[in-house]
Design an enzyme around this catalytic site. Structure first.
Site, PDB file in Angstrom:
ATOM      1  CD  GLU A   1     -22.637  85.798 -21.345  1.00 52.11           C
ATOM      2  OE1 GLU A   1     -22.313  85.266 -22.624  1.00 52.11           O
ATOM      3  OE2 GLU A   1     -22.487  84.961 -20.463  1.00 52.11           O
TER       4      GLU A   1
ATOM      5  CG  ASP B   1     -17.926  80.023 -19.741  1.00 54.46           C
ATOM      6  OD1 ASP B   1     -16.978  80.822 -20.282  1.00 54.46           O
ATOM      7  OD2 ASP B   1     -18.714  79.310 -20.162  1.00 54.46           O
TER       8      ASP B   1
ATOM      9  NE  ARG C   1     -27.604  80.890 -21.751  1.00 48.21           N
ATOM     10  CZ  ARG C   1     -26.931  79.990 -22.443  1.00 48.21           C
ATOM     11  NH1 ARG C   1     -25.544  79.806 -21.884  1.00 48.21           N
ATOM     12  NH2 ARG C   1     -27.189  79.317 -23.436  1.00 48.21           N
TER      13      ARG C   1
ATOM     14  CB  ILE D   1     -20.164  76.409 -16.584  1.00 50.46           C
ATOM     15  CG1 ILE D   1     -20.856  75.165 -15.755  1.00 50.46           C
ATOM     16  CG2 ILE D   1     -18.765  76.580 -16.454  1.00 50.46           C
ATOM     17  CD1 ILE D   1     -21.948  74.642 -16.407  1.00 50.46           C
TER      18      ILE D   1
ATOM     19  NE  ARG E   1     -36.594  72.388 -12.920  1.00 51.42           N
ATOM     20  CZ  ARG E   1     -36.631  72.534 -14.403  1.00 51.42           C
ATOM     21  NH1 ARG E   1     -37.694  73.348 -14.753  1.00 51.42           N
ATOM     22  NH2 ARG E   1     -35.838  71.991 -14.918  1.00 51.42           N
TER      23      ARG E   1
ATOM     24  CG  LEU F   1     -26.943  65.406 -11.143  1.00 54.06           C
ATOM     25  CD1 LEU F   1     -25.675  65.972 -10.964  1.00 54.06           C
ATOM     26  CD2 LEU F   1     -27.387  64.587 -10.170  1.00 54.06           C
ATOM     27  N   GLY F   2     -28.393  67.836 -14.455  1.00 55.48           N
ATOM     28  CA  GLY F   2     -28.739  67.235 -15.633  1.00 55.48           C
ATOM     29  C   GLY F   2     -27.666  66.679 -16.385  1.00 55.48           C
ATOM     30  NE  ARG F   3     -29.166  66.070 -21.877  1.00 52.20           N
ATOM     31  CZ  ARG F   3     -30.003  66.303 -22.821  1.00 52.20           C
ATOM     32  NH1 ARG F   3     -30.547  65.207 -23.543  1.00 52.20           N
ATOM     33  NH2 ARG F   3     -30.759  67.318 -23.013  1.00 52.20           N
ATOM     34  CB  ILE F   4     -23.788  69.929 -18.401  1.00 52.56           C
ATOM     35  CG1 ILE F   4     -23.871  70.012 -19.808  1.00 52.56           C
ATOM     36  CG2 ILE F   4     -22.829  70.741 -17.808  1.00 52.56           C
ATOM     37  CD1 ILE F   4     -24.191  71.503 -20.475  1.00 52.56           C
TER      38      ILE F   4
ATOM     39  CG  HIS G   1     -20.825  82.227 -22.860  1.00 51.69           C
ATOM     40  ND1 HIS G   1     -22.071  82.653 -22.433  1.00 51.69           N
ATOM     41  CD2 HIS G   1     -20.976  80.851 -23.009  1.00 51.69           C
ATOM     42  CE1 HIS G   1     -23.014  81.946 -23.027  1.00 51.69           C
ATOM     43  NE2 HIS G   1     -22.117  80.599 -22.981  1.00 51.69           N
TER      44      HIS G   1
HETATM   45  C1  8YV Z   1     -22.308  78.674 -26.808  1.00 50.71           C
HETATM   46  C2  8YV Z   1     -23.892  77.961 -24.955  1.00 50.71           C
HETATM   47  O1  8YV Z   1     -21.626  79.789 -26.323  1.00 50.71           O
HETATM   48  O2  8YV Z   1     -24.604  75.818 -25.853  1.00 50.71           O
HETATM   49  C3  8YV Z   1     -25.012  76.891 -25.018  1.00 50.71           C
HETATM   50  O3  8YV Z   1     -26.176  76.726 -24.475  1.00 50.71           O
HETATM   51  O4  8YV Z   1     -24.115  78.928 -24.384  1.00 50.71           O
HETATM   52  C4  8YV Z   1     -22.579  77.761 -25.450  1.00 50.71           C
HETATM   53  O5  8YV Z   1     -22.382  76.481 -25.991  1.00 50.71           O
HETATM   54  C5  8YV Z   1     -22.959  78.987 -27.796  1.00 50.71           C
HETATM   55  O6  8YV Z   1     -24.074  78.052 -27.993  1.00 50.71           O
HETATM   56  C6  8YV Z   1     -22.249  79.154 -29.336  1.00 50.71           C
HETATM   57  O7  8YV Z   1     -23.071  79.146 -30.233  1.00 50.71           O
END
Ligand code: 8YV
Length: 320
Positions: free
Chosen positions: A266, A261, A237, A235, A180, A157-160, A284
């Site tokens: 990848e 995503d 990693r 969304i 954490r 639960l960070g900014r995103i 992604h």
């Molecule tokens: C992009 C990302 O794929 O911000 C990130 O950590 O994984 C994505 O926003 C990437 O940074 C595009 O350069």
């Protein structure tokens, strides 16, 4: 007599903005590495002049590269994630590292809800059903799963994560999270055990950071806890999920569905995932809108400009 340093910026990837070249060239001689026929030789030739590296969250920036540049002072990256950059190593050598936080929060959160809705309401499957002319045939379309009023678990639960929670609140979802450590500034219930969060949740969204600290955090027991009616959305990693366990859980019906995503390796997506109708796969693209990518690029340029004019980048990654 020593030759004077020519302040030089090593750009590892093109920046998608019309004025990027002009803005960077105001302060530095530019090396556009992707245009070089022998990148290694170019780096060696200019190693004593390079003060800034421009990179991205998807462009590996290793300790080896950092060590090859004795006058490097700043690494400015496009993207919020920094698991592809050896930030610890850079910081141990007093090299500043910047990323592009915040400007992508809304866009990433929008896509997260998109993946959640697409998974629950089977939008990908439904699209294929219409395009394949199955509507009106004996092959009836299966019912989806409701999203409104359901339970959402957020891992990270960070900014995103907060931007995701804000949107989910609009769907009257019951929201809990795992981090954490517990936050004292949010109205959502904290769950110290990830397995407990997964067994409580209808939907589990992964919004934590990548890197060694979170590798395979979502493993077979977590997927089992989420269960045959549960859905996973990632969304952050690909490394955060044990992808082999995920493929097994989805193929064996132990997990209800997934919206992904990001992937472990990848752009390679496990073939088994492509054959499943209960999986939504996108390449992604969470930050990939014209507006957000422009804001990210602009923040990279602002970081370089701030470093050139004040000696300090604008949005540094805190000391690791
Ligand atoms: C992009 C990302 O794929 O911000 C990130 O950590 O994984 C994505 O926003 C990437 O940074 C595009 O350069």
């Amino acid at each position: 007599m020593t030759t004077p340093v020519v302040p030089t910026l090593l750009q590892l990837l093109p920046l998608n903005a019309s004025q990027a070249k002009e803005r960077l060239s105001k302060h530095f001689k530019l090396i556009e590495l992707w245009k070089e026929s022998d990148p290694q030789a170019t780096i060696t030739r200019h190693k004593d002049d390079i003060q800034v590296v421009v990179t991205s969250a998807m462009t590996p920036t290793s300790a080896e590269l950092i060590d090859a540049l004795p006058r490097l002072k700043a690494i400015c990256s496009q993207g919020v994630g920094y698991d592809a950059i050896d930030v610890k190593h850079a910081q141990s050598k007093d090299i500043q590292v910047s990323n592009t936080p915040d400007v992508l929060n809304d866009c990433v959160a929008d896509l997260t809800l998109g993946l959640l809705l697409t998974s629950a309401r089977k939008l990908g499957h439904a699209e294929r059903y219409v395009r394949n002319n199955l509507w009106g045939t004996d092959a009836s379309f299966p019912l989806g799963t409701s999203v409104s009023h359901k339970k959402l678990g957020i891992v990270g639960l960070g900014r995103i994560g907060m931007a995701i929670a804000q949107r989910a609140a609009g769907f009257n979802m019951d929201i809990r999270y795992h981090n954490r450590s517990e936050r004292s500034d949010v109205p959502y219930q904290y769950m110290a055990s990830l397995v407990d969060l997964a067994s409580w949740a209808d939907f589990l969204v992964i919004a934590t950071v990548g890197g060694d600290g979170t590798r395979h955090l979502i493993d077979a027991p977590v997927l089992k806890a989420l269960g045959p009616n549960g859905m996973l959305v990632n969304i952050s990693r690909g490394s955060v999920i044990d992808e082999t366990a995920l493929v097994q859980a989805l193929s064996g019906g132990e997990l209800g569905g997934a919206g992904l995503d990001v992937y472990q390796n990848e752009p390679n997506v496990p073939e088994a995932l492509k054959t499943l109708d209960n999986v939504v796969l996108v390449p992604h693209i969470a930050s990939a809108t014209t507006e957000t990518r422009a804001a990210m690029t602009n923040l990279v340029l602002e970081n370089v400009e701030a470093f050139a004019t004040t000696g300090k980048v604008l949005t540094p990654i805190p000391a690791l």
